[in-house]
Design a protein around this motif. Sequence first.
Motif, PDB file in Angstrom:
ATOM      1  N   ARG A  11     -40.580 -21.056  79.149  1.00 19.56           N
ATOM      2  CA  ARG A  11     -40.702 -22.463  78.512  1.00 19.56           C
ATOM      3  C   ARG A  11     -39.183 -23.203  78.546  1.00 19.56           C
ATOM      4  O   ARG A  11     -38.435 -22.656  78.702  1.00 19.56           O
ATOM      5  N   GLN A  12     -39.611 -24.460  79.053  1.00 18.24           N
ATOM      6  CA  GLN A  12     -38.395 -25.367  79.265  1.00 18.24           C
ATOM      7  C   GLN A  12     -38.531 -26.714  78.562  1.00 18.24           C
ATOM      8  O   GLN A  12     -39.150 -27.520  79.435  1.00 18.24           O
ATOM      9  N   PRO A  13     -38.329 -27.034  77.237  1.00 18.34           N
ATOM     10  CA  PRO A  13     -38.751 -28.297  76.647  1.00 18.34           C
ATOM     11  C   PRO A  13     -38.045 -29.319  76.913  1.00 18.34           C
ATOM     12  O   PRO A  13     -38.289 -30.512  76.693  1.00 18.34           O
ATOM     13  N   SER A  14     -36.603 -29.089  77.619  1.00 23.09           N
ATOM     14  CA  SER A  14     -35.800 -30.340  77.800  1.00 23.09           C
ATOM     15  C   SER A  14     -36.264 -30.990  79.306  1.00 23.09           C
ATOM     16  O   SER A  14     -36.747 -30.149  80.427  1.00 23.09           O
ATOM     17  N   PRO A  15     -36.483 -32.384  79.201  1.00 20.55           N
ATOM     18  CA  PRO A  15     -36.720 -32.784  80.387  1.00 20.55           C
ATOM     19  C   PRO A  15     -35.754 -33.045  81.401  1.00 20.55           C
ATOM     20  O   PRO A  15     -35.870 -33.470  82.649  1.00 20.55           O
ATOM     21  N   LEU A  16     -34.437 -32.569  80.959  1.00 22.84           N
ATOM     22  CA  LEU A  16     -33.099 -32.668  82.002  1.00 22.84           C
ATOM     23  C   LEU A  16     -33.397 -31.692  83.195  1.00 22.84           C
ATOM     24  O   LEU A  16     -33.088 -31.816  84.463  1.00 22.84           O
ATOM     25  N   TRP A  17     -34.373 -30.537  83.016  1.00 22.85           N
ATOM     26  CA  TRP A  17     -34.595 -29.586  84.204  1.00 22.85           C
ATOM     27  C   TRP A  17     -35.869 -29.465  84.257  1.00 22.85           C
ATOM     28  O   TRP A  17     -36.752 -28.598  83.493  1.00 22.85           O
ATOM     29  N   LEU A  18     -36.426 -30.053  85.197  1.00 22.29           N
ATOM     30  CA  LEU A  18     -37.701 -30.068  85.360  1.00 22.29           C
ATOM     31  C   LEU A  18     -38.457 -29.124  86.275  1.00 22.29           C
ATOM     32  O   LEU A  18     -39.533 -28.484  86.377  1.00 22.29           O
ATOM     33  N   SER A  19     -37.505 -28.299  87.141  1.00 23.53           N
ATOM     34  CA  SER A  19     -37.937 -27.182  87.699  1.00 23.53           C
ATOM     35  C   SER A  19     -37.147 -25.922  87.321  1.00 23.53           C
ATOM     36  O   SER A  19     -36.067 -25.675  87.305  1.00 23.53           O
ATOM     37  N   PHE A  20     -38.066 -24.909  86.898  1.00 21.56           N
ATOM     38  CA  PHE A  20     -37.624 -23.813  86.384  1.00 21.56           C
ATOM     39  C   PHE A  20     -38.519 -22.662  86.708  1.00 21.56           C
ATOM     40  O   PHE A  20     -39.591 -22.732  86.912  1.00 21.56           O
ATOM     41  N   THR A  21     -37.934 -21.439  86.618  1.00 25.75           N
ATOM     42  CA  THR A  21     -38.700 -20.035  86.986  1.00 25.75           C
ATOM     43  C   THR A  21     -37.770 -18.953  86.532  1.00 25.75           C
ATOM     44  O   THR A  21     -36.746 -19.010  86.431  1.00 25.75           O
ATOM     45  N   VAL A  22     -38.282 -17.748  87.161  1.00 28.24           N
ATOM     46  CA  VAL A  22     -37.481 -16.464  87.186  1.00 28.24           C
ATOM     47  C   VAL A  22     -37.634 -15.676  88.559  1.00 28.24           C
ATOM     48  O   VAL A  22     -38.645 -16.032  89.183  1.00 28.24           O
ATOM     49  N   GLU A  23     -36.470 -15.278  89.018  1.00 25.64           N
ATOM     50  CA  GLU A  23     -36.454 -14.883  90.465  1.00 25.64           C
ATOM     51  C   GLU A  23     -35.644 -13.411  90.586  1.00 25.64           C
ATOM     52  O   GLU A  23     -35.422 -12.958  89.388  1.00 25.64           O
ATOM     53  N   GLU A  24     -36.517 -12.702  91.424  1.00 28.09           N
ATOM     54  CA  GLU A  24     -35.980 -11.207  91.627  1.00 28.09           C
ATOM     55  C   GLU A  24     -36.148 -10.510  90.599  1.00 28.09           C
ATOM     56  O   GLU A  24     -35.451  -9.759  90.044  1.00 28.09           O
ATOM     57  N   LEU A  25     -37.530 -10.675  90.216  1.00 25.87           N
ATOM     58  CA  LEU A  25     -38.005  -9.699  89.011  1.00 25.87           C
ATOM     59  C   LEU A  25     -38.211  -8.219  89.306  1.00 25.87           C
ATOM     60  O   LEU A  25     -38.501  -7.853  90.572  1.00 25.87           O
ATOM     61  N   GLN A  26     -37.555  -7.271  88.691  1.00 23.14           N
ATOM     62  CA  GLN A  26     -37.647  -6.009  88.729  1.00 23.14           C
ATOM     63  C   GLN A  26     -37.886  -5.238  87.688  1.00 23.14           C
ATOM     64  O   GLN A  26     -37.508  -5.552  86.366  1.00 23.14           O
ATOM     65  N   ILE A  27     -38.869  -4.386  87.675  1.00 23.21           N
ATOM     66  CA  ILE A  27     -39.462  -3.460  86.420  1.00 23.21           C
ATOM     67  C   ILE A  27     -39.011  -2.385  86.719  1.00 23.21           C
ATOM     68  O   ILE A  27     -39.019  -1.572  87.885  1.00 23.21           O
TER      69      ILE A  27
END
Length: 213
Positions: free
Chosen positions: A119-135
């Motif tokens: 979740r990214q409620p701020s309109p300043l950062w329109l592109s967001f994700t998580v990378e290099e996910l490791q379990i």
Amino acid sequence: MSRVSVPCHVKGTVALQVGDVRTSQGRPGVLVIDVTFPSVPPFELQEIMFKNYYTAFLSIRVRQHTSTHTPAKWVTCLRDYCLMPDPHSEEGAQEYVSLFKHQMLCDMAKVLELRLILRQPSPLWLSFTVEELQIYQQGPKSPSITFPKWLSHPVPCEQPAPLLEGLPDPSRISSEVQQMWALTEMIRASHTSTRIGRFDVDGCYDLNLLSYT
């Protein structure tokens, strides 16, 4: 404690439009990422590690195996974990994050599937994700090393001789230190000791304390 990487399949990101999240370009403020483990039986999740990319809050849900007679259920184990403390700065925006099972709200045993809710409620950062996910799951426990009893508790005839002769007895030193400490406290609490070498109430030296023998 050892850990073992769990092979996983990260599905494509699904964007959700939430009513209270509105941006100038109409982009959604919530993303969902599902993670499956097709080649692994139900396991106990130990750690989740990833690189953040402008995600402000993270929630995690897991689907756990309960029994053969009941279907697997989804459980929320992390709710709105803050990844960016300040929405007006880039603090934490591109940092590596590790989340351990003791930070979760539920037991992380018998995990079948994982769901990350970004979740990214701020309109300043329109592109967001998580990378290099490791379990990671807990690895095999290292075998305990047992020492012979004679190594930790030698018999009197096998006890090593002291390296230096004439050293003071530790128990005697301890008792003498305690006596000195008690004597110091008694002197400190004594009213007459505070008058040695000082003026008394009348502004004169105490003659009894200054008299020579």
